[in-house]
Design an enzyme around this catalytic site. Structure first.
Site, short mmCIF file in Angstrom:
data_model
loop_
_atom_site.label_atom_id
_atom_site.label_comp_id
_atom_site.label_asym_id
_atom_site.label_seq_id
_atom_site.Cartn_x
_atom_site.Cartn_y
_atom_site.Cartn_z
N ASP A 119 40.92 22.32 -32.59
CA ASP A 119 40.70 23.75 -32.35
C ASP A 119 39.47 23.84 -31.45
O ASP A 119 38.35 23.64 -31.89
CB ASP A 119 40.46 24.48 -33.68
CG ASP A 119 40.11 25.95 -33.48
OD1 ASP A 119 40.07 26.41 -32.32
OD2 ASP A 119 39.89 26.65 -34.49
N TRP A 135 35.46 27.95 -39.68
CA TRP A 135 36.78 27.99 -39.05
C TRP A 135 37.67 26.83 -39.48
O TRP A 135 38.87 26.98 -39.65
CB TRP A 135 36.66 28.06 -37.52
CG TRP A 135 36.24 29.43 -37.08
CD1 TRP A 135 35.04 29.78 -36.51
CD2 TRP A 135 36.98 30.66 -37.20
NE1 TRP A 135 35.01 31.13 -36.28
CE2 TRP A 135 36.18 31.70 -36.68
CE3 TRP A 135 38.25 30.99 -37.70
CZ2 TRP A 135 36.60 33.03 -36.65
CZ3 TRP A 135 38.67 32.32 -37.66
CH2 TRP A 135 37.85 33.33 -37.14
N LYS A 170 37.55 33.80 -26.41
CA LYS A 170 36.19 33.26 -26.40
C LYS A 170 35.81 32.70 -25.03
O LYS A 170 34.64 32.67 -24.69
CB LYS A 170 36.04 32.16 -27.45
CG LYS A 170 36.39 32.58 -28.87
CD LYS A 170 35.18 32.98 -29.69
CE LYS A 170 35.55 33.61 -31.02
NZ LYS A 170 35.97 32.65 -32.03
C1 LIG Z 1 37.07 32.70 -33.03
C2 LIG Z 1 37.65 31.46 -33.56
C3 LIG Z 1 38.94 31.46 -34.13
C4 LIG Z 1 39.77 32.72 -34.32
O1 LIG Z 1 40.39 33.16 -33.16
P1 LIG Z 1 41.44 34.38 -33.25
O2 LIG Z 1 41.89 34.59 -31.86
O3 LIG Z 1 40.69 35.57 -33.80
O4 LIG Z 1 42.53 33.98 -34.16
C5 LIG Z 1 39.43 30.23 -34.57
N1 LIG Z 1 38.75 29.10 -34.45
C6 LIG Z 1 37.50 29.08 -33.90
C7 LIG Z 1 36.77 27.78 -33.76
C8 LIG Z 1 36.92 30.25 -33.42
O5 LIG Z 1 35.71 30.21 -32.87
#
Ligand SMILES: *Cc1c(COP(=O)(O)O)cnc(C)c1O
Length: 357
Positions: free
Chosen positions: A168, A101, A192
Protein backbone atom coordinates in the site's frame (compact mmCIF):
# COMPACT_ATOMS: atom_id res chain seq x y z
CA UNK A 1 -3.72 36.21 2.05
CA UNK A 2 -2.38 33.04 0.42
CA UNK A 3 -3.53 29.83 2.05
CA UNK A 4 -1.69 26.52 1.98
CA UNK A 5 -2.91 23.07 2.94
CA UNK A 6 -0.77 20.63 4.88
CA UNK A 7 -3.53 18.02 4.99
CA UNK A 8 -2.58 14.36 4.72
CA UNK A 9 -5.05 14.22 1.86
CA UNK A 10 -5.99 15.41 -0.66
CA UNK A 11 -2.66 16.86 -1.77
CA UNK A 12 -2.50 20.42 -3.07
CA UNK A 13 -3.10 20.90 -6.80
CA UNK A 14 -0.49 23.18 -8.42
CA UNK A 15 -2.04 26.37 -9.88
CA UNK A 16 -1.08 25.43 -13.44
CA UNK A 17 -2.78 22.03 -13.12
CA UNK A 18 -5.90 23.65 -11.65
CA UNK A 19 -6.04 26.02 -14.59
CA UNK A 20 -5.58 23.21 -17.08
CA UNK A 21 -8.26 21.02 -15.50
CA UNK A 22 -10.67 23.98 -15.38
CA UNK A 23 -10.09 24.48 -19.11
CA UNK A 24 -10.55 20.76 -19.80
CA UNK A 25 -13.84 20.80 -17.93
CA UNK A 26 -15.00 23.88 -19.84
CA UNK A 27 -14.04 22.38 -23.18
CA UNK A 28 -11.90 19.38 -24.01
CA UNK A 29 -9.24 20.37 -26.58
CA UNK A 30 -11.49 22.41 -28.87
CA UNK A 31 -13.89 19.54 -29.50
CA UNK A 32 -16.92 21.54 -28.33
CA UNK A 33 -17.77 19.43 -25.27
CA UNK A 34 -16.52 19.31 -21.72
CA UNK A 35 -14.09 16.61 -20.59
CA UNK A 36 -17.00 15.57 -18.34
CA UNK A 37 -19.12 14.88 -21.40
CA UNK A 38 -16.75 12.51 -23.18
CA UNK A 39 -17.95 8.92 -23.55
CA UNK A 40 -15.56 6.56 -21.78
CA UNK A 41 -15.41 4.33 -24.85
CA UNK A 42 -14.34 7.14 -27.19
CA UNK A 43 -10.96 8.13 -28.63
CA UNK A 44 -10.67 11.29 -26.52
CA UNK A 45 -10.90 9.45 -23.22
CA UNK A 46 -8.61 6.73 -24.54
CA UNK A 47 -6.05 9.48 -25.14
CA UNK A 48 -6.35 10.72 -21.52
CA UNK A 49 -5.89 7.20 -20.17
CA UNK A 50 -2.99 6.59 -22.52
CA UNK A 51 -1.24 9.78 -21.42
CA UNK A 52 -1.65 8.89 -17.73
CA UNK A 53 -0.38 5.38 -18.31
CA UNK A 54 2.66 6.28 -20.38
CA UNK A 55 3.72 9.08 -18.00
CA UNK A 56 3.36 6.77 -15.02
CA UNK A 57 5.30 4.02 -16.79
CA UNK A 58 8.17 6.34 -17.56
CA UNK A 59 8.17 8.05 -14.13
CA UNK A 60 8.68 4.86 -12.16
CA UNK A 61 10.05 2.61 -14.90
CA UNK A 62 7.32 0.00 -14.84
CA UNK A 63 8.45 -3.17 -16.64
CA UNK A 64 6.26 -4.86 -19.26
CA UNK A 65 5.54 -7.70 -16.84
CA UNK A 66 3.38 -5.29 -14.81
CA UNK A 67 -0.02 -3.86 -15.78
CA UNK A 68 -1.46 -0.54 -14.66
CA UNK A 69 -5.10 -0.32 -13.62
CA UNK A 70 -7.21 2.75 -12.89
CA UNK A 71 -9.92 1.60 -10.49
CA UNK A 72 -12.66 3.02 -8.30
CA UNK A 73 -12.97 2.73 -4.56
CA UNK A 74 -9.85 4.19 -2.96
CA UNK A 75 -7.16 2.28 -1.13
CA UNK A 76 -9.70 1.06 1.39
CA UNK A 77 -11.44 -0.95 -1.34
CA UNK A 78 -8.07 -2.58 -2.12
CA UNK A 79 -7.84 -3.77 1.48
CA UNK A 80 -10.51 -6.33 0.48
CA UNK A 81 -9.81 -6.54 -3.25
CA UNK A 82 -6.21 -7.64 -2.82
CA UNK A 83 -7.14 -10.74 -0.80
CA UNK A 84 -10.13 -11.41 -3.07
CA UNK A 85 -8.01 -11.27 -6.22
CA UNK A 86 -4.70 -12.75 -5.11
CA UNK A 87 -5.75 -15.62 -2.88
CA UNK A 88 -8.47 -18.19 -2.46
CA UNK A 89 -10.01 -20.45 0.16
CA UNK A 90 -7.38 -22.27 2.17
CA UNK A 91 -4.56 -19.86 1.33
CA UNK A 92 -2.65 -17.85 3.93
CA UNK A 93 -1.64 -14.22 3.61
CA UNK A 94 1.25 -12.51 5.41
CA UNK A 95 0.75 -8.99 6.75
CA UNK A 96 3.15 -6.58 8.40
CA UNK A 97 1.60 -4.36 11.04
CA UNK A 98 3.25 -0.96 11.25
CA UNK A 99 0.49 1.48 12.19
CA UNK A 100 -3.07 2.64 11.65
CA UNK A 101 -3.45 1.92 7.92
CA UNK A 102 -1.84 -1.51 7.95
CA UNK A 103 -4.17 -2.46 10.81
CA UNK A 104 -7.13 -1.42 8.67
CA UNK A 105 -5.80 -3.58 5.82
CA UNK A 106 -5.31 -6.53 8.18
CA UNK A 107 -8.86 -6.26 9.52
CA UNK A 108 -10.36 -6.36 6.04
CA UNK A 109 -8.19 -9.21 4.81
CA UNK A 110 -8.92 -11.27 7.92
CA UNK A 111 -12.59 -11.33 7.01
CA UNK A 112 -11.59 -13.17 3.80
CA UNK A 113 -8.75 -15.56 4.47
CA UNK A 114 -6.28 -16.68 7.07
CA UNK A 115 -4.08 -13.70 7.86
CA UNK A 116 -0.74 -14.11 9.59
CA UNK A 117 0.68 -10.95 11.12
CA UNK A 118 4.38 -11.67 10.59
CA UNK A 119 5.82 -8.58 12.31
CA UNK A 120 4.55 -5.64 14.33
CA UNK A 121 6.08 -2.25 14.94
CA UNK A 122 6.29 -0.62 18.34
CA UNK A 123 5.60 3.00 19.21
CA UNK A 124 7.66 5.20 16.93
CA UNK A 125 9.19 2.44 14.83
CA UNK A 126 8.41 0.07 12.01
CA UNK A 127 9.53 -3.58 12.24
CA UNK A 128 12.97 -4.14 10.66
CA UNK A 129 13.04 -6.53 7.70
CA UNK A 130 15.01 -9.08 9.73
CA UNK A 131 12.08 -9.25 12.18
CA UNK A 132 9.64 -10.24 9.43
CA UNK A 133 8.85 -13.95 9.74
CA UNK A 134 7.90 -14.39 6.09
CA UNK A 135 6.21 -17.64 5.09
CA UNK A 136 7.18 -19.14 1.77
CA UNK A 137 3.69 -20.62 1.34
CA UNK A 138 1.90 -17.27 1.71
CA UNK A 139 -0.24 -16.04 -1.18
CA UNK A 140 1.53 -12.70 -0.74
CA UNK A 141 3.17 -10.50 1.86
CA UNK A 142 1.48 -7.12 2.44
CA UNK A 143 3.04 -4.02 3.94
CA UNK A 144 2.38 -0.29 4.07
CA UNK A 145 5.33 1.76 2.85
CA UNK A 146 4.18 4.94 4.59
CA UNK A 147 1.91 5.08 7.63
CA UNK A 148 0.31 8.47 7.03
CA UNK A 149 -1.49 8.66 10.39
CA UNK A 150 1.53 7.67 12.51
CA UNK A 151 4.20 9.54 10.56
CA UNK A 152 6.23 6.37 9.92
CA UNK A 153 7.85 5.11 6.72
CA UNK A 154 9.91 2.19 5.50
CA UNK A 155 12.89 3.90 3.85
CA UNK A 156 13.87 0.75 1.98
CA UNK A 157 12.02 -2.09 0.27
CA UNK A 158 12.50 -5.67 1.47
CA UNK A 159 14.46 -8.05 -0.76
CA UNK A 160 13.84 -11.65 -1.69
CA UNK A 161 11.18 -13.93 -0.26
CA UNK A 162 9.14 -16.43 -2.20
CA UNK A 163 5.72 -14.85 -1.71
CA UNK A 164 5.11 -11.76 -3.87
CA UNK A 165 5.20 -8.42 -2.08
CA UNK A 166 2.07 -6.28 -2.04
CA UNK A 167 2.50 -2.66 -1.01
CA UNK A 168 0.00 0.00 0.00
CA UNK A 169 1.90 3.04 -1.28
CA UNK A 170 -0.97 5.49 -0.92
CA UNK A 171 1.03 7.58 1.52
CA UNK A 172 4.27 8.04 -0.42
CA UNK A 173 3.45 7.15 -4.04
CA UNK A 174 5.62 9.09 -6.50
CA UNK A 175 7.65 10.79 -3.76
CA UNK A 176 10.43 8.17 -4.05
CA UNK A 177 11.74 5.58 -6.52
CA UNK A 178 9.78 2.31 -6.52
CA UNK A 179 11.52 -0.99 -7.42
CA UNK A 180 8.43 -2.20 -9.29
CA UNK A 181 10.24 -5.23 -10.74
CA UNK A 182 10.69 -6.61 -7.19
CA UNK A 183 7.03 -6.16 -6.28
CA UNK A 184 3.93 -8.20 -7.03
CA UNK A 185 1.34 -5.49 -6.61
CA UNK A 186 1.43 -1.82 -5.65
CA UNK A 187 -1.69 0.18 -4.93
CA UNK A 188 -2.16 3.85 -4.23
CA UNK A 189 -5.29 5.88 -3.68
CA UNK A 190 -4.80 8.81 -6.03
CA UNK A 191 -5.94 11.56 -3.70
CA UNK A 192 -2.69 11.67 -1.71
CA UNK A 193 -0.33 11.99 -4.66
CA UNK A 194 -2.40 12.85 -7.70
CA UNK A 195 -5.17 14.93 -6.29
CA UNK A 196 -8.69 13.57 -6.76
CA UNK A 197 -10.40 11.00 -4.58
CA UNK A 198 -12.16 7.87 -5.78
CA UNK A 199 -9.40 6.66 -8.09
CA UNK A 200 -6.93 3.97 -7.10
CA UNK A 201 -3.93 3.10 -9.19
CA UNK A 202 -2.96 -0.56 -9.11
CA UNK A 203 0.28 -1.83 -10.64
CA UNK A 204 0.26 -5.60 -10.78
CA UNK A 205 2.46 -8.38 -12.15
CA UNK A 206 0.20 -9.95 -14.73
CA UNK A 207 0.92 -13.57 -13.80
CA UNK A 208 -0.53 -13.07 -10.28
CA UNK A 209 -3.98 -12.42 -11.66
CA UNK A 210 -4.79 -15.97 -12.58
CA UNK A 211 -4.74 -16.98 -8.92
CA UNK A 212 -7.81 -15.07 -7.69
CA UNK A 213 -10.76 -16.47 -5.81
CA UNK A 214 -12.34 -17.32 -9.20
CA UNK A 215 -15.91 -16.16 -9.31
CA UNK A 216 -17.74 -13.97 -6.85
CA UNK A 217 -15.70 -10.84 -7.48
CA UNK A 218 -17.82 -7.90 -8.69
CA UNK A 219 -16.83 -7.14 -12.29
CA UNK A 220 -15.42 -3.63 -11.71
CA UNK A 221 -13.19 -5.05 -8.95
CA UNK A 222 -12.00 -8.16 -10.74
CA UNK A 223 -8.38 -7.29 -11.50
CA UNK A 224 -8.03 -9.89 -14.26
CA UNK A 225 -11.13 -8.61 -16.04
CA UNK A 226 -10.07 -5.02 -15.59
CA UNK A 227 -6.66 -5.83 -17.04
CA UNK A 228 -8.23 -7.43 -20.11
CA UNK A 229 -10.59 -4.45 -20.50
CA UNK A 230 -7.82 -1.86 -19.89
CA UNK A 231 -9.66 -0.45 -16.83
CA UNK A 232 -12.88 -0.05 -18.81
CA UNK A 233 -15.07 -2.92 -17.62
CA UNK A 234 -17.52 -0.16 -16.83
CA UNK A 235 -17.34 3.64 -16.69
CA UNK A 236 -14.16 4.47 -14.77
CA UNK A 237 -13.78 7.54 -12.49
CA UNK A 238 -13.10 9.78 -15.48
CA UNK A 239 -12.67 13.14 -13.78
CA UNK A 240 -10.23 11.71 -11.23
CA UNK A 241 -8.32 10.05 -14.08
CA UNK A 242 -8.15 13.35 -15.95
CA UNK A 243 -6.77 15.12 -12.86
CA UNK A 244 -4.25 12.30 -12.39
CA UNK A 245 -3.19 12.56 -16.04
CA UNK A 246 -2.57 16.30 -15.69
CA UNK A 247 -0.70 15.80 -12.41
CA UNK A 248 1.48 13.08 -13.93
CA UNK A 249 2.38 15.35 -16.86
CA UNK A 250 3.24 18.11 -14.37
CA UNK A 251 5.49 15.70 -12.48
CA UNK A 252 7.28 14.58 -15.65
CA UNK A 253 7.84 18.19 -16.70
CA UNK A 254 9.03 19.09 -13.21
CA UNK A 255 11.96 16.65 -13.35
CA UNK A 256 10.38 13.32 -12.48
CA UNK A 257 10.92 11.09 -9.47
CA UNK A 258 14.58 11.89 -8.80
CA UNK A 259 13.71 15.57 -8.33
CA UNK A 260 10.62 14.72 -6.29
CA UNK A 261 12.64 12.39 -4.04
CA UNK A 262 15.36 14.98 -3.40
CA UNK A 263 12.80 17.61 -2.45
CA UNK A 264 10.97 15.17 -0.20
CA UNK A 265 14.18 14.30 1.65
CA UNK A 266 15.34 17.88 1.94
CA UNK A 267 12.10 19.41 3.15
CA UNK A 268 11.33 16.78 5.74
CA UNK A 269 14.94 16.86 7.00
CA UNK A 270 14.67 20.63 7.51
CA UNK A 271 11.50 20.26 9.52
CA UNK A 272 12.82 17.38 11.63
CA UNK A 273 15.97 19.33 12.37
CA UNK A 274 13.93 22.29 13.69
CA UNK A 275 11.94 19.86 15.84
CA UNK A 276 14.99 17.99 17.17
CA UNK A 277 16.99 21.12 17.86
CA UNK A 278 14.16 22.96 19.58
CA UNK A 279 13.79 21.38 23.00
CA UNK A 280 10.17 22.47 22.51
CA UNK A 281 8.70 20.44 19.67
CA UNK A 282 9.02 16.68 19.93
CA UNK A 283 8.88 13.85 17.41
CA UNK A 284 8.45 10.35 18.85
CA UNK A 285 9.37 8.45 15.70
CA UNK A 286 12.82 6.85 15.48
CA UNK A 287 14.99 8.73 12.94
CA UNK A 288 15.27 5.73 10.59
CA UNK A 289 11.48 5.28 10.52
CA UNK A 290 10.34 8.86 10.13
CA UNK A 291 8.00 9.65 7.29
CA UNK A 292 9.29 12.15 4.77
CA UNK A 293 5.71 12.85 3.74
CA UNK A 294 3.85 13.15 7.04
CA UNK A 295 5.88 14.81 9.76
CA UNK A 296 4.08 14.15 13.06
CA UNK A 297 5.10 16.14 16.11
CA UNK A 298 3.99 17.18 19.57
CA UNK A 299 4.10 20.15 21.88
CA UNK A 300 4.45 19.98 25.66
CA UNK A 301 0.66 20.05 26.15
CA UNK A 302 -2.56 19.72 24.14
CA UNK A 303 -3.61 23.35 24.74
CA UNK A 304 -0.41 24.57 23.13
CA UNK A 305 -1.00 22.20 20.20
CA UNK A 306 -4.44 23.69 19.78
CA UNK A 307 -3.15 27.28 19.81
CA UNK A 308 -0.43 26.24 17.34
CA UNK A 309 -2.99 24.91 14.88
CA UNK A 310 -5.25 27.89 15.47
CA UNK A 311 -2.57 30.56 14.99
CA UNK A 312 -1.18 28.76 11.95
CA UNK A 313 -4.63 28.80 10.39
CA UNK A 314 -4.94 32.54 10.94
CA UNK A 315 -1.72 32.88 8.89
CA UNK A 316 -3.05 30.70 6.08
CA UNK A 317 -1.22 27.50 7.10
CA UNK A 318 -4.09 25.02 7.13
CA UNK A 319 -4.85 21.48 8.32
CA UNK A 320 -1.95 20.91 10.70
CA UNK A 321 -3.84 18.83 13.25
CA UNK A 322 -2.83 15.17 13.50
CA UNK A 323 -4.95 12.18 12.52
CA UNK A 324 -7.96 11.91 14.79
CA UNK A 325 -6.81 8.55 16.20
CA UNK A 326 -3.32 9.81 16.91
CA UNK A 327 -3.67 13.46 17.93
CA UNK A 328 -0.80 15.95 18.03
CA UNK A 329 0.25 17.88 14.95
CA UNK A 330 1.11 16.76 11.45
CA UNK A 331 2.51 18.53 8.42
CA UNK A 332 2.21 16.65 5.14
CA UNK A 333 4.57 17.53 2.29
CA UNK A 334 3.53 16.26 -1.11
CA UNK A 335 5.23 16.87 -4.45
CA UNK A 336 2.68 19.59 -5.07
CA UNK A 337 3.20 21.38 -1.74
CA UNK A 338 4.62 24.78 -2.69
CA UNK A 339 8.10 25.80 -1.46
CA UNK A 340 6.46 28.96 -0.18
CA UNK A 341 4.19 26.85 2.02
CA UNK A 342 7.10 24.92 3.52
CA UNK A 343 9.13 28.11 4.14
CA UNK A 344 6.07 29.73 5.75
CA UNK A 345 5.59 26.79 8.08
CA UNK A 346 9.25 26.66 9.16
CA UNK A 347 9.20 30.39 9.88
CA UNK A 348 5.97 30.13 11.85
CA UNK A 349 7.34 27.23 13.90
CA UNK A 350 10.45 29.19 14.82
CA UNK A 351 8.35 32.21 15.84
CA UNK A 352 5.82 30.18 17.78
CA UNK A 353 8.62 28.53 19.74
CA UNK A 354 10.19 31.90 20.54
CA UNK A 355 6.88 33.16 21.93
CA UNK A 356 5.87 30.05 23.83
CA UNK A 357 9.02 28.04 24.51
C1 LIG B 1 -5.08 7.64 3.11
C2 LIG B 1 -4.64 6.24 3.13
C3 LIG B 1 -5.54 5.19 2.84
C4 LIG B 1 -7.01 5.43 2.56
O1 LIG B 1 -7.28 5.89 1.28
P1 LIG B 1 -8.81 6.01 0.80
O2 LIG B 1 -8.73 6.54 -0.58
O3 LIG B 1 -9.51 6.97 1.73
O4 LIG B 1 -9.42 4.67 0.87
C5 LIG B 1 -5.03 3.90 2.84
N1 LIG B 1 -3.75 3.64 3.10
C6 LIG B 1 -2.86 4.63 3.38
C7 LIG B 1 -1.42 4.29 3.64
C8 LIG B 1 -3.27 5.96 3.39
O5 LIG B 1 -2.38 6.92 3.66
Amino acid sequence: MKRFSFAAGPCPIPPEVKKQVAEDVREWKGCGVSALELPFTGDEFAEILESAESDLRSLIEIPRSHKILFLQGGATAQFALVPMNLARVGWHCDYVESGYWSRRAIEEAASWWDVRVIASGAAGRVPNFDEWRRNSDAAYCHFTSNESADGLQFHEFPQGGKAPLVVDMTGDFLTRPIPVEQLGLVYASALKSLGASGLTIVIVRADLLVRGSSGGIPAPFDLARQTAARSKVNTPPMLAILVAARMLRWLVEGGGISTAFLRSQERSANLYSIIDGSGFYRCDAAPDARSRVNVCFRLPDPELEESFAHEAEALGLLHLRGHKRVGGLRASFYNSTADEAVDGLLEFMTNFMRRNG
